[in-house]
Design an enzyme around this catalytic site. Sequence first.
Site, PDB file in Angstrom:
ATOM      1  N   SER A 122       0.828  -1.202   0.000  1.00 40.56           N
ATOM      2  CA  SER A 122       0.000   0.000   0.000  1.00 40.56           C
ATOM      3  C   SER A 122       0.869   1.261   0.000  1.00 40.56           C
ATOM      4  O   SER A 122       1.684   1.453  -0.899  1.00 40.56           O
ATOM      5  CB  SER A 122      -0.958  -0.042   1.201  1.00 40.56           C
ATOM      6  OG  SER A 122      -1.954   0.936   1.108  1.00 40.56           O
ATOM      7  N   ASP A 176     -10.235  -4.200  -4.358  1.00 41.97           N
ATOM      8  CA  ASP A 176      -9.611  -3.287  -3.388  1.00 41.97           C
ATOM      9  C   ASP A 176     -10.406  -1.984  -3.294  1.00 41.97           C
ATOM     10  O   ASP A 176     -10.498  -1.239  -4.265  1.00 41.97           O
ATOM     11  CB  ASP A 176      -8.168  -2.989  -3.825  1.00 41.97           C
ATOM     12  CG  ASP A 176      -7.350  -2.298  -2.746  1.00 41.97           C
ATOM     13  OD1 ASP A 176      -7.936  -1.582  -1.911  1.00 41.97           O
ATOM     14  OD2 ASP A 176      -6.116  -2.477  -2.740  1.00 41.97           O
ATOM     15  N   HIS A 207      -8.213  -5.084   0.098  1.00 42.71           N
ATOM     16  CA  HIS A 207      -6.914  -4.454   0.354  1.00 42.71           C
ATOM     17  C   HIS A 207      -6.147  -5.355   1.311  1.00 42.71           C
ATOM     18  O   HIS A 207      -6.139  -5.129   2.528  1.00 42.71           O
ATOM     19  CB  HIS A 207      -7.134  -3.056   0.943  1.00 42.71           C
ATOM     20  CG  HIS A 207      -5.912  -2.185   0.920  1.00 42.71           C
ATOM     21  ND1 HIS A 207      -5.274  -1.825  -0.251  1.00 42.71           N
ATOM     22  CD2 HIS A 207      -5.213  -1.580   1.921  1.00 42.71           C
ATOM     23  CE1 HIS A 207      -4.251  -1.039   0.023  1.00 42.71           C
ATOM     24  NE2 HIS A 207      -4.188  -0.889   1.335  1.00 42.71           N
TER      25      HIS A 207
END
Length: 226
Positions: A122, A176, A207
Amino acid sequence: MNDSSSEMPDRIVHETGPDPRHAVVWLHGLGADGHDFEPIVPHLGSAARRPVRFVFPHAPVRPVTINGGMPMRAWYDIAGMDIGQKQDLEGIVASVRLTARLLDEQIALGVPAEQLVLAGFSQGGAIALRCGLAWSQALAGVVGLSTYLPEADTLSRWAHQASASVPVFMAHGSQDPVVPVALGEAGARQLEAAGYLVQWQTWPMAHAVCAEEIAALDHWLEERWA
């Protein structure tokens, strides 16, 4: 804003054997810490077959606008849901410098650049891409999971010539809700268009990471270190 880029971040170090000559610097995501990806190590056969040093740094604590200004561990600020816009360039550059110090540390400890991997998830993946492709030595590879390419519109200005041959592994969840898969894929395709060797894969998840993704990453790491 205080520039912490001259300081070495607190970090967790895990070695899979004595005298490692391979290393992975792994950057966590927003609000997490260096412990977040420690559990991945036992699932990597590539790291069991040779001594590998894993470095899991903790991001600095800073207010994050999208979370109401709440202080948390973050590599840079995020202003809103459209994370590809209004990027915190000052924070990104500071974390790139900090990460470069971690890479320099591994070189000083005897790990050659061609055996050194920079990875992240991320927000940490965004810094891994931004730092690894701008670093003055060619790494073994750069990994960005569930992430995007920051400062994508100026790639040709900040990417270092030495990084042109660095392999890139990017993977994403097709569902996501935090970092849109389209944003991640756009970064992967842009890198491909610029000549980078990119492995891009998606899995039906949010995610997060999944076992199939870790297995694919493990295979990719084995190829880098063979």
